[in-house]
Write a protein that holds these residues in place. Sequence first.
Motif, PDB file in Angstrom:
ATOM      1  N   PRO A 275     -58.515 -61.377 -97.624  1.00  0.00           N
ATOM      2  CA  PRO A 275     -58.223 -62.393 -98.547  1.00  0.00           C
ATOM      3  C   PRO A 275     -56.586 -62.672 -98.583  1.00  0.00           C
ATOM      4  CG  PRO A 275     -59.185 -60.532 -99.642  1.00  0.00           C
ATOM      5  CD  PRO A 275     -59.066 -60.027 -98.427  1.00  0.00           C
ATOM      6  N   LEU A 276     -56.492 -64.074 -98.928  1.00  0.00           N
ATOM      7  CA  LEU A 276     -55.095 -64.390 -99.188  1.00  0.00           C
ATOM      8  C   LEU A 276     -54.142 -63.512 -99.775  1.00  0.00           C
ATOM      9  CD1 LEU A 276     -56.107 -68.178 -99.796  1.00  0.00           C
ATOM     10  CD2 LEU A 276     -55.219 -67.367 -97.517  1.00  0.00           C
ATOM     11  N   GLU A 277     -53.108 -63.644 -99.601  1.00  0.00           N
ATOM     12  CA  GLU A 277     -52.011 -62.571-100.105  1.00  0.00           C
ATOM     13  C   GLU A 277     -51.194 -63.401-101.439  1.00  0.00           C
ATOM     14  OE1 GLU A 277     -49.248 -61.829 -97.083  1.00  0.00           O
ATOM     15  OE2 GLU A 277     -50.612 -60.315 -96.348  1.00  0.00           O
ATOM     16  N   ARG A 278     -51.266 -62.412-102.468  1.00  0.00           N
ATOM     17  CA  ARG A 278     -50.592 -62.996-103.777  1.00  0.00           C
ATOM     18  C   ARG A 278     -49.174 -62.944-103.469  1.00  0.00           C
ATOM     19  NH1 ARG A 278     -53.755 -60.564-108.953  1.00  0.00           N
ATOM     20  NH2 ARG A 278     -55.728 -61.758-108.686  1.00  0.00           N
ATOM     21  N   MET A 279     -48.349 -63.525-104.173  1.00  0.00           N
ATOM     22  CA  MET A 279     -46.932 -63.131-104.329  1.00  0.00           C
ATOM     23  C   MET A 279     -46.621 -62.659-105.695  1.00  0.00           C
ATOM     24  SD  MET A 279     -45.703 -64.825-101.369  1.00  0.00           S
ATOM     25  CE  MET A 279     -46.928 -63.774-100.761  1.00  0.00           C
ATOM     26  N   GLY A 280     -45.425 -61.925-105.919  1.00  0.00           N
ATOM     27  CA  GLY A 280     -44.901 -61.669-106.901  1.00  0.00           C
ATOM     28  C   GLY A 280     -45.018 -62.583-108.050  1.00  0.00           C
TER      29      GLY A 280
ATOM     30  N   PRO B 292     -34.087 -69.470-101.956  1.00  0.00           N
ATOM     31  CA  PRO B 292     -34.222 -68.227-102.667  1.00  0.00           C
ATOM     32  C   PRO B 292     -35.729 -68.071-102.725  1.00  0.00           C
ATOM     33  CG  PRO B 292     -33.583 -69.941-104.225  1.00  0.00           C
ATOM     34  CD  PRO B 292     -33.455 -70.732-102.735  1.00  0.00           C
ATOM     35  N   THR B 293     -35.809 -66.449-102.575  1.00  0.00           N
ATOM     36  CA  THR B 293     -37.195 -65.926-102.713  1.00  0.00           C
ATOM     37  C   THR B 293     -37.918 -65.944-104.437  1.00  0.00           C
ATOM     38  OG1 THR B 293     -36.305 -63.780-103.129  1.00  0.00           O
ATOM     39  CG2 THR B 293     -36.764 -64.250-101.014  1.00  0.00           C
ATOM     40  N   LYS B 294     -36.910 -66.030-105.270  1.00  0.00           N
ATOM     41  CA  LYS B 294     -37.426 -66.210-106.630  1.00  0.00           C
ATOM     42  C   LYS B 294     -37.049 -67.585-107.135  1.00  0.00           C
ATOM     43  CE  LYS B 294     -36.528 -61.237-108.177  1.00  0.00           C
ATOM     44  NZ  LYS B 294     -35.768 -60.528-108.961  1.00  0.00           N
ATOM     45  N   PHE B 295     -38.108 -68.102-107.649  1.00  0.00           N
ATOM     46  CA  PHE B 295     -37.851 -69.549-108.230  1.00  0.00           C
ATOM     47  C   PHE B 295     -38.931 -69.731-109.544  1.00  0.00           C
ATOM     48  CE2 PHE B 295     -41.633 -70.958-105.941  1.00  0.00           C
ATOM     49  CZ  PHE B 295     -41.545 -70.311-104.978  1.00  0.00           C
TER      50      PHE B 295
ATOM     51  N   VAL C 271     -42.046 -60.308-102.715  1.00  0.00           N
ATOM     52  CA  VAL C 271     -42.904 -59.056-102.618  1.00  0.00           C
ATOM     53  C   VAL C 271     -44.372 -59.806-102.460  1.00  0.00           C
ATOM     54  CG1 VAL C 271     -41.787 -57.462-104.062  1.00  0.00           C
ATOM     55  CG2 VAL C 271     -42.721 -59.312-105.340  1.00  0.00           C
ATOM     56  N   LYS C 272     -45.194 -58.952-101.722  1.00  0.00           N
ATOM     57  CA  LYS C 272     -46.748 -59.337-101.481  1.00  0.00           C
ATOM     58  C   LYS C 272     -47.572 -58.511-102.087  1.00  0.00           C
ATOM     59  CE  LYS C 272     -45.636 -61.441 -97.115  1.00  0.00           C
ATOM     60  NZ  LYS C 272     -45.740 -61.511 -95.616  1.00  0.00           N
ATOM     61  N   PHE C 273     -48.843 -58.959-102.273  1.00  0.00           N
ATOM     62  CA  PHE C 273     -49.960 -58.113-102.944  1.00  0.00           C
ATOM     63  C   PHE C 273     -51.117 -58.081-102.000  1.00  0.00           C
ATOM     64  CE2 PHE C 273     -46.719 -58.608-106.044  1.00  0.00           C
ATOM     65  CZ  PHE C 273     -46.502 -57.582-106.788  1.00  0.00           C
TER      66      PHE C 273
ATOM     67  N   GLN D 292     -53.865 -53.605-104.241  1.00  0.00           N
ATOM     68  CA  GLN D 292     -52.795 -54.214-104.943  1.00  0.00           C
ATOM     69  C   GLN D 292     -52.681 -55.418-105.935  1.00  0.00           C
ATOM     70  OE1 GLN D 292     -50.328 -54.970-101.156  1.00  0.00           O
ATOM     71  NE2 GLN D 292     -49.596 -52.930-101.084  1.00  0.00           N
ATOM     72  N   TRP D 293     -53.850 -56.008-105.988  1.00  0.00           N
ATOM     73  CA  TRP D 293     -54.174 -57.089-106.974  1.00  0.00           C
ATOM     74  C   TRP D 293     -54.175 -56.484-108.335  1.00  0.00           C
ATOM     75  CZ3 TRP D 293     -57.740 -61.433-104.890  1.00  0.00           C
ATOM     76  CH2 TRP D 293     -57.077 -61.881-104.199  1.00  0.00           C
ATOM     77  N   GLU D 294     -54.290 -55.122-108.371  1.00  0.00           N
ATOM     78  CA  GLU D 294     -54.184 -54.361-109.811  1.00  0.00           C
ATOM     79  C   GLU D 294     -52.658 -54.202-110.217  1.00  0.00           C
ATOM     80  OE1 GLU D 294     -57.075 -53.547-111.422  1.00  0.00           O
ATOM     81  OE2 GLU D 294     -58.018 -54.489-109.566  1.00  0.00           O
TER      82      GLU D 294
END
Length: 207
Positions: free
Chosen positions: A168-173, A83-86, A188-190, A196-198
């Motif tokens: 930069p590396l990407e953040r996940m939700g 699952p994508t959410k954990f 979701v990616k930021f 998008q890091w805001e």
Amino acid sequence: MVQAARKGAPIAAAAAKPKLPARPPLPSRKSASAPTRRSFFGSAIVWVTEPFLAAWVAMGAIAATWGLATARFMMPNMIVEPPTKFKVGPPSDYPPGTVSTKWKAARGIWVVNAEYDGRNLVYALATVCTHLGCTPNWLEGEQKFKCPCHGSGFYITGINFEGPAPRPLERMGIRLAEDGSLEVDKSVKFQEELGQWEDAASFVEVA
Ligand code: FES
């Protein structure tokens, strides 16, 4: 006397010769060359049915192959993905200034607690180098992520500073769930370079 004996010798020899058994009669020309009616029909049936039999076997094999291919086509291609959410536990599991590699292998993220823009944040970074997609390593002694492929380096924040990585590396939700756990959402990616890091969905602020 002697002559008489000589004369009589062949007669005696003939008498002593063993009698040969009678020869079996030779088959008549008709029976030797011409097939019987039964063998003729038997050969005719084999001659007629053999090609049909081979054709039926070939057709059966084609039909079976086609049936299997159709059945495979009808079945959906199922890939079981996690699952994508954990949940990754409460924020207290991630002390300030640390990078947790606990979820790297299984989930492809690092959970980081670090200062960014003057705030203490917990965020999830994707373990994918933004150059060509290799997996960097967190080097605790040097306080940086280092990619083994072409040498790109990233600060603890995820910002690139050396090597060919272009961004930069990407953040996940990530969010704080109702039960007090951090919940990561990999759907979701930021991206920092897009501002998008805001987005508050890309971090959890901690004390
Ligand atoms: Fe990481 Fe090239 S893939 S530096």
